[in-house]
Design an enzyme around this catalytic site. Structure first.
Site, short mmCIF file in Angstrom:
data_model
loop_
_atom_site.label_atom_id
_atom_site.label_comp_id
_atom_site.label_asym_id
_atom_site.label_seq_id
_atom_site.Cartn_x
_atom_site.Cartn_y
_atom_site.Cartn_z
N GLY A 38 57.73 78.40 127.36
CA GLY A 38 56.91 77.75 128.38
C GLY A 38 55.96 78.75 129.04
O GLY A 38 54.75 78.51 129.14
N HIS A 39 56.50 79.89 129.47
CA HIS A 39 55.65 80.94 130.07
C HIS A 39 54.60 81.42 129.06
O HIS A 39 53.44 81.62 129.40
CB HIS A 39 56.50 82.16 130.45
CG HIS A 39 57.55 81.91 131.48
ND1 HIS A 39 58.90 82.02 131.21
CD2 HIS A 39 57.48 81.59 132.80
CE1 HIS A 39 59.60 81.78 132.31
NE2 HIS A 39 58.77 81.51 133.29
N SER B 253 63.32 76.30 130.85
CA SER B 253 63.43 76.85 132.20
C SER B 253 64.31 78.09 132.14
O SER B 253 65.31 78.10 131.40
CB SER B 253 64.07 75.81 133.13
OG SER B 253 64.51 76.43 134.32
N LYS C 167 55.37 71.86 134.41
CA LYS C 167 56.81 71.78 134.65
C LYS C 167 57.11 71.76 136.15
O LYS C 167 57.97 71.04 136.62
CB LYS C 167 57.48 72.97 133.96
CG LYS C 167 58.87 73.33 134.42
CD LYS C 167 59.88 72.42 133.81
CE LYS C 167 61.25 72.55 134.42
NZ LYS C 167 61.56 73.78 135.11
N MET D 87 58.31 84.47 137.23
CA MET D 87 59.48 85.17 137.77
C MET D 87 60.27 85.79 136.62
O MET D 87 61.44 86.18 136.82
CB MET D 87 60.35 84.22 138.58
CG MET D 87 59.60 83.64 139.78
SD MET D 87 60.69 83.10 141.11
CE MET D 87 61.65 81.84 140.30
P1 AMP Z 1 58.76 80.61 136.80
O1 AMP Z 1 58.99 81.90 136.09
O2 AMP Z 1 59.84 79.61 136.60
O3 AMP Z 1 58.34 80.78 138.23
O4 AMP Z 1 57.50 79.96 136.09
C1 AMP Z 1 56.29 80.66 135.98
C2 AMP Z 1 55.23 79.70 135.51
O5 AMP Z 1 55.61 79.15 134.24
C3 AMP Z 1 55.03 78.52 136.46
O6 AMP Z 1 53.64 78.20 136.54
C4 AMP Z 1 55.81 77.42 135.79
O7 AMP Z 1 55.35 76.13 136.11
C5 AMP Z 1 55.57 77.74 134.33
N1 AMP Z 1 56.61 77.16 133.48
C6 AMP Z 1 57.96 77.26 133.64
N2 AMP Z 1 58.61 76.54 132.69
C7 AMP Z 1 57.65 75.98 131.91
C8 AMP Z 1 57.67 75.12 130.78
N3 AMP Z 1 58.81 74.69 130.24
N4 AMP Z 1 56.49 74.74 130.24
C9 AMP Z 1 55.31 75.16 130.78
N5 AMP Z 1 55.22 75.97 131.85
C10 AMP Z 1 56.37 76.37 132.42
#
Ligand code: AMP
Length: 293
Positions: free
Chosen positions: A36-37, A185, A149, A30
């Site tokens: 993390g991403h 996050s 996560k 997103m």
């Molecule tokens: P999001 O943008 O929050 O929807 O996350 C996109 C992807 O990145 C999802 O698969 C999340 O699980 C992963 N993600 C988010 N935060 C982390 C993190 N701190 N470490 C590893 N993967 C993450």
């Protein structure tokens, strides 16, 4: 790196790459990218050589009182990070591209969504599974990578892909943390300095449980209490759940095993945060913090 906004453009770019014999990887996000991403991009590159990253704040997975409008967005910055990390194609559609009409069909989880985060976010996982099924259908990757996560999300996506026979491997990368243990996050951007300090109690609780497990504690109630106490002691942390469950079916356990995951959710101020760890196999950030003093 190329940026595309429409489904036909993605299909054309991916088709060309596949025609050149490249293996296609997908990292759905997103946006408001952090390490993390980007770690998922690295992970994806281990088994693919044309990496597609989607950036889409999916309205379907936000409840009516949730933070869809405030969710942080910065496409320019995301593009710079993605390019630097070696992403080949960014797909950043607008809402109308993915949902041109009211959908006739969505992906509704029948099981495993009625617990943990699902309890406080009705409809959330339906929104997640629907958009992920669409992205997998659009890109048809050889491999897609998600983060530990969002542990319950990763389990549900894996199960959906199995149930619906969606081709391509699904991989899960470990949680990446700040040096002090806070799980990265996009929502951390909402935290004031004081809230950020309180938010550390989530990972500190998990560290305590990892240590206790290592020292032989197997009683789930004891382990959960250790986590909860740390979170409550921080003050200003409204605990939503502290739950130790089996990693593959999310069933609550009474005795912890090597496949047990401790998962937590809490509100710090108005920000909802989640975190989790395998008790026996913490990610590198937690493992370092759980080392004996
Ligand atoms: P999001 O943008 O929050 O929807 O996350 C996109 C992807 O990145 C999802 O698969 C999340 O699980 C992963 N993600 C988010 N935060 C982390 C993190 N701190 N470490 C590893 N993967 C993450």
């Amino acid at each position: 790196m190329k940026l595309v906004r429409t489904i036909p453009e993605v299909r054309a770019e991916v088709g060309r790459a596949r025609g050149d014999g490249r293996r296609i990887g997908l990292v759905p996000t997103m946006g408001f990218l952090h390490e993390g991403h980007l770690s998922l991009v690295d992970r994806c590159r281990d088994s693919a050589d044309f990496i597609v990253m989607s950036i889409f704040v999916n309205p379907l997975q936000f409840g009516p009182s949730e933070d869809l409008d405030e969710y942080p967005r910065d496409l320019e910055r995301d593009l710079a990070f993605a390019e630097e990390r070696g992403v080949d194609l960014v797909f950043a559609p607008d809402d109308r591209e993915l949902y041109p009409t009211e959908p006739t069909a969505v992906v509704t989880p029948k099981r495993l969504a009625d617990r943990l985060c699902g309890l406080s976010r009705p409809g959330h996982f339906e929104g997640v599974l629907t958009v992920v099924a669409k992205l997998l259908g659009i890109v048809q990757p050889d491999v897609s990578v998600f983060g530990q996560k969002d542990f319950q999300q990763a389990v549900l996506i894996r199960r959906m892909a199995e149930d619906l026979n969606i081709p391509g491997a699904i991989e899960v990368g470990p949680t990446v943390r700040e040096a002090d243990g806070l799980a990265m996050s996009s929502r951390n951007a909402y935290l004031s300095a004081e809230e950020r300090e309180r938010a550390l109690s989530l990972s500190r609780g998990l560290v305590a449980a990892v240590r206790a497990y290592r020292e032989g504690e197997r009683d789930v109630r004891q382990l959960e209490t250790q986590i909860r106490e740390r979170m409550e002691a921080a003050g200003g942390v409204a605990v939503e759940y502290v739950s130790i469950v089996s990693a593959d079916d999310l069933e609550p356990l009474s005795r912890a095993t090597d496949d047990a995951v401790a998962a937590v959710a809490a509100r710090v101020g108005s920000t909802r945060l989640i975190d989790n760890t395998y008790l026996a196999r913490p990610d590198a950030g937690l493992a370092r913090l759980a080392e004996p003093d």
